[in-house]
Structure formats: C-alpha cells, structure tokens
Scaffold this motif. Structure first.
Motif, PDB file in Angstrom:
ATOM      1  N   PRO A  23       0.664  -1.176   0.247  1.00 26.24           N
ATOM      2  CA  PRO A  23      -0.092   0.098  -0.144  1.00 26.24           C
ATOM      3  C   PRO A  23       0.814   1.224  -0.195  1.00 26.24           C
ATOM      4  N   ARG A  24       2.033   1.760   0.680  1.00 23.93           N
ATOM      5  CA  ARG A  24       2.786   2.756   0.382  1.00 23.93           C
ATOM      6  C   ARG A  24       3.806   2.962   0.111  1.00 23.93           C
ATOM      7  N   TYR A  25       3.968   1.272  -1.321  1.00 21.64           N
ATOM      8  CA  TYR A  25       4.084   1.756  -2.685  1.00 21.64           C
ATOM      9  C   TYR A  25       3.122   2.744  -3.252  1.00 21.64           C
ATOM     10  N   LEU A  26       2.180   1.647  -3.537  1.00 24.58           N
ATOM     11  CA  LEU A  26       0.954   2.135  -4.253  1.00 24.58           C
ATOM     12  C   LEU A  26       0.561   4.302  -4.211  1.00 24.58           C
ATOM     13  N   GLN A  27       1.101   3.911  -2.390  1.00 25.71           N
ATOM     14  CA  GLN A  27       0.753   5.670  -1.927  1.00 25.71           C
ATOM     15  C   GLN A  27       1.557   6.396  -3.002  1.00 25.71           C
ATOM     16  N   ALA A  28       2.933   6.209  -2.878  1.00 30.56           N
ATOM     17  CA  ALA A  28       4.019   6.819  -2.998  1.00 30.56           C
ATOM     18  C   ALA A  28       4.347   7.082  -4.847  1.00 30.56           C
ATOM     19  N   GLU A  29       3.992   6.054  -5.676  1.00 27.90           N
ATOM     20  CA  GLU A  29       3.994   5.934  -6.748  1.00 27.90           C
ATOM     21  C   GLU A  29       2.781   6.854  -7.130  1.00 27.90           C
ATOM     22  N   GLY A  30       1.908   7.317  -6.192  1.00 24.71           N
ATOM     23  CA  GLY A  30       0.172   8.662  -6.852  1.00 24.71           C
ATOM     24  C   GLY A  30      -0.273   7.364  -7.804  1.00 24.71           C
ATOM     25  N   LEU A  31      -0.424   5.403  -7.409  1.00 23.18           N
ATOM     26  CA  LEU A  31      -1.216   4.610  -8.046  1.00 23.18           C
ATOM     27  C   LEU A  31      -2.325   4.279  -7.026  1.00 23.18           C
ATOM     28  N   LEU A  32      -2.191   5.060  -5.926  1.00 23.29           N
ATOM     29  CA  LEU A  32      -3.781   4.310  -5.042  1.00 23.29           C
ATOM     30  C   LEU A  32      -5.052   4.948  -5.660  1.00 23.29           C
ATOM     31  N   THR A  33      -6.419   4.199  -5.512  1.00 20.38           N
ATOM     32  CA  THR A  33      -7.259   4.930  -5.601  1.00 20.38           C
ATOM     33  C   THR A  33      -8.366   3.601  -4.606  1.00 20.38           C
ATOM     34  N   ALA A  34      -9.323   4.618  -4.568  1.00 16.38           N
ATOM     35  CA  ALA A  34     -10.983   4.378  -3.438  1.00 16.38           C
ATOM     36  C   ALA A  34     -11.015   3.037  -4.004  1.00 16.38           C
ATOM     37  N   GLU A  35     -10.879   2.258  -4.882  1.00 19.10           N
ATOM     38  CA  GLU A  35     -11.576   0.739  -5.503  1.00 19.10           C
ATOM     39  C   GLU A  35     -10.377   0.632  -4.661  1.00 19.10           C
ATOM     40  N   ASP A  36      -8.893   0.112  -5.210  1.00 20.60           N
ATOM     41  CA  ASP A  36      -7.774  -1.020  -5.096  1.00 20.60           C
ATOM     42  C   ASP A  36      -8.540  -1.678  -4.416  1.00 20.60           C
ATOM     43  N   VAL A  37      -7.785  -3.044  -4.215  1.00 18.16           N
ATOM     44  CA  VAL A  37      -8.175  -4.063  -2.954  1.00 18.16           C
ATOM     45  C   VAL A  37      -6.955  -4.979  -3.260  1.00 18.16           C
ATOM     46  N   ILE A  38      -6.743  -5.560  -1.806  1.00 14.15           N
ATOM     47  CA  ILE A  38      -5.021  -6.649  -1.808  1.00 14.15           C
ATOM     48  C   ILE A  38      -6.181  -7.690  -1.134  1.00 14.15           C
ATOM     49  N   ILE A  39      -4.596  -8.964  -1.680  1.00 16.09           N
ATOM     50  CA  ILE A  39      -4.684 -10.260  -1.048  1.00 16.09           C
ATOM     51  C   ILE A  39      -3.193  -9.869  -0.173  1.00 16.09           C
ATOM     52  N   THR A  40      -3.687 -10.438   0.884  1.00 15.62           N
ATOM     53  CA  THR A  40      -2.087 -10.659   1.478  1.00 15.62           C
ATOM     54  C   THR A  40      -2.105 -11.979   1.862  1.00 15.62           C
ATOM     55  N   HIS A  41      -0.947 -12.383   2.198  1.00 13.76           N
ATOM     56  CA  HIS A  41      -1.058 -14.067   2.339  1.00 13.76           C
ATOM     57  C   HIS A  41       0.298 -14.639   3.286  1.00 13.76           C
ATOM     58  N   ASP A  42       0.233 -15.652   3.771  1.00  7.90           N
ATOM     59  CA  ASP A  42       1.687 -15.971   4.156  1.00  7.90           C
ATOM     60  C   ASP A  42       2.544 -15.990   3.466  1.00  7.90           C
ATOM     61  N   SER A  43       3.914 -15.998   3.356  1.00  7.07           N
ATOM     62  CA  SER A  43       4.616 -16.692   2.315  1.00  7.07           C
ATOM     63  C   SER A  43       5.109 -18.549   2.616  1.00  7.07           C
ATOM     64  N   VAL A  44       4.563 -18.819   4.424  1.00  5.36           N
ATOM     65  CA  VAL A  44       4.889 -20.067   4.433  1.00  5.36           C
ATOM     66  C   VAL A  44       3.570 -20.917   4.550  1.00  5.36           C
ATOM     67  N   ARG A  45       2.628 -20.251   3.419  1.00  4.00           N
ATOM     68  CA  ARG A  45       1.136 -21.403   3.708  1.00  4.00           C
ATOM     69  C   ARG A  45       1.197 -21.476   2.064  1.00  4.00           C
ATOM     70  N   PRO A  46       1.833 -22.175   1.523  1.00  6.48           N
ATOM     71  CA  PRO A  46       1.799 -23.018   0.609  1.00  6.48           C
ATOM     72  C   PRO A  46       0.808 -23.837  -0.490  1.00  6.48           C
ATOM     73  N   PHE A  47       0.139 -24.305   0.903  1.00  8.23           N
ATOM     74  CA  PHE A  47      -0.515 -24.652  -0.120  1.00  8.23           C
ATOM     75  C   PHE A  47      -2.418 -24.310   0.258  1.00  8.23           C
ATOM     76  N   ILE A  48      -2.031 -23.078   0.290  1.00  9.75           N
ATOM     77  CA  ILE A  48      -3.478 -22.070  -0.500  1.00  9.75           C
ATOM     78  C   ILE A  48      -3.597 -22.240  -1.585  1.00  9.75           C
ATOM     79  N   THR A  49      -5.312 -22.945  -2.156  1.00 10.52           N
ATOM     80  CA  THR A  49      -5.687 -23.009  -2.918  1.00 10.52           C
ATOM     81  C   THR A  49      -6.427 -21.571  -4.105  1.00 10.52           C
ATOM     82  N   HIS A  50      -6.928 -22.591  -5.387  1.00 10.95           N
ATOM     83  CA  HIS A  50      -7.524 -21.112  -5.901  1.00 10.95           C
ATOM     84  C   HIS A  50      -8.925 -21.322  -5.443  1.00 10.95           C
TER      85      HIS A  50
END
Length: 241
Positions: free
Chosen positions: A92-119
């Motif tokens: 999010p801070r990167y998007l802010q700094a680059e002027g790319l952040l909009t009100a509709e943007d969403v982000i899916i955050t995930h632990d790198s050590v959960r490798p069995f996540i499903t589609h």
C-alpha cells in the motif's frame, strides 16, 4: 486494481537451527516461498503481485525468482518493515508513493509460508473483498478453546461453535486499510497481530471466508515435516537448505 501481497519478511526463529528464514527452505524440490508465489501467478485477476522480504534477503529473493523461472512482469519485490504491520503496508505505501492508489483498489495478503493455498480460497477472497472491504480466511475450531489471562488458571471456555482459527489470505480495500491504520493510536498499533485487527479496533466489520485444513502455516520443524510429507511423502524429515 486487484493486488496480491506475499508476506515473507520474517526471520523464522521458531524453525530451529537453520541458516536462513523458513520461507527459503526447500519443500520438495523448491523453496516454500516459490510454491506460494506460483499459486498467485496462476491467477490472472491480479494486476501486481508484491513480495515483501526482509531487507537482508532481498538479493536472495530476486535470485530465487530467476532460478525458478518466475519472470511474470507482475511480480515485484519490496523491502519489509520493522514489524508485521509495516511489512503488511509495504505494498500500500508503494502504491501511495507512486500515486497509483485509488479508492477501489483491493489487496489480497498471504503468508509466504502457507504454500498449500487453493485457487478457490484466492477467488473467494477476491470476490468477497470487492464487496466487503475486509476479509479474513478462517476454519472452524476443532479443539475446545480455553482462555487464560495469567497462563495458570482458566478464565473462560468459549462456545466452540463460535470460535474459528485464522489463516491467510486476509484481504482489504487498500485505501481504507491505510487510513484506518494511520488513524490508530500508537498504543493500538503496538498490539496489532494482523491486518484484520486494524478494522476490528476501528469498529469495522470483517467478512469471513472459509479456508482449508490443508492451508497450513509452516512455522516450526513439525510443520515442516508435515508439509514435506504433503508434497512428496515420507522422504526426509530434515529441512533442506
């Protein structure tokens, strides 16, 4: 825009006597983090996939992407912060700094050590966060939950039917996550354990998405052994470096 953020900023202190953070240990024939990244690269709904890494491991992470042929242009490695909250906000801070952040943007955050996540889990997170602003992936509690404030005596035993075990992904409207976090007091920020708590402390609702028992987090040697068996059967119980 729909973003993904894979959190790989930890140092893996609970893994024991290994010489690198657990996300870089090999599970089967490739590092845990590579298994995880591949799951997200397969989803074409993401406009950008951030990989947040501890500053000391940035070069190593970049080399891993090259080694395992992850050349997708959507991938971007970012430096993590001093704690989980700051690492969560790296994208999010990167998007802010680059002027790319909009009100509709969403982000899916995930632990790198959960490798069995499903589609299915990824898709459910995307669909839900587009409607509800904040989403947590959970499974129903199997064991009885015992609450103790002093670690010696039970204060309460909550109704298990109302208890859940948290997993990831956790997904958010990006602009709202940033605004709510910045509005928290320093004391409130000090007790944060994950992104959803930002919304809870701010009086906001968090939608539940059903996870999977198999969506395990590799935290300690036992978890690693279980994950290794899930990948390739009973072959080698020791972490491969």
């Amino acid at each position: 825009m729909i973003y993904a953020e894979i959190l790989a900023g930890g140092i893996g202190s609970r893994m024991g006597n290994v010489n690198m953070p657990k996300q870089f240990l090999k599970l089967g024939n490739k590092p845990i983090i590579i298994h995880t990244i591949e799951k997200f690269v397969l989803n074409n709904r993401f406009d950008k996939i951030f990989i947040v890494v501890h500053p000391e491991w940035l070069v190593h992470a970049k080399n891993l992407l090259k080694t395992y042929g992850l050349t997708d242009e959507r991938l971007m490695i970012l430096s993590g912060g001093t704690d989980r909250s700051e690492s969560l906000l790296a994208g999010p801070r990167y998007l802010q700094a680059e002027g790319l952040l909009t009100a509709e943007d969403v982000i899916i955050t995930h632990d790198s050590v959960r490798p069995f996540i499903t589609h299915r889990i990824i898709e459910d997170n995307i669909d839900s966060v587009l409607k509800y602003d904040a989403v947590d992936t959970v499974i129903g509690a199997i064991d009885t939950i015992v609450a103790s404030e002093d670690g010696e005596f039970i204060q309460s035993i909550p109704n298990r039917d109302h208890m859940y075990q948290g997993q990831t992904p956790q997904s958010f409207n990006v602009a709202k996550l940033v605004r709510l976090f910045d509005d928290l007091s320093e004391d409130a920020k000090a007790i944060l354990s994950d992104g959803c708590k930002v919304f809870i402390l701010s009086g906001e609702k968090v939608k539940l998405v059903e996870g999977e028992v198999s969506n395990i987090k590799v935290t300690n040697p036992y978890d690693f052994n279980v994950a290794n068996h899930m990948i390739e059967g009973d072959k080698d119980d020791q972490p491969s470096l």
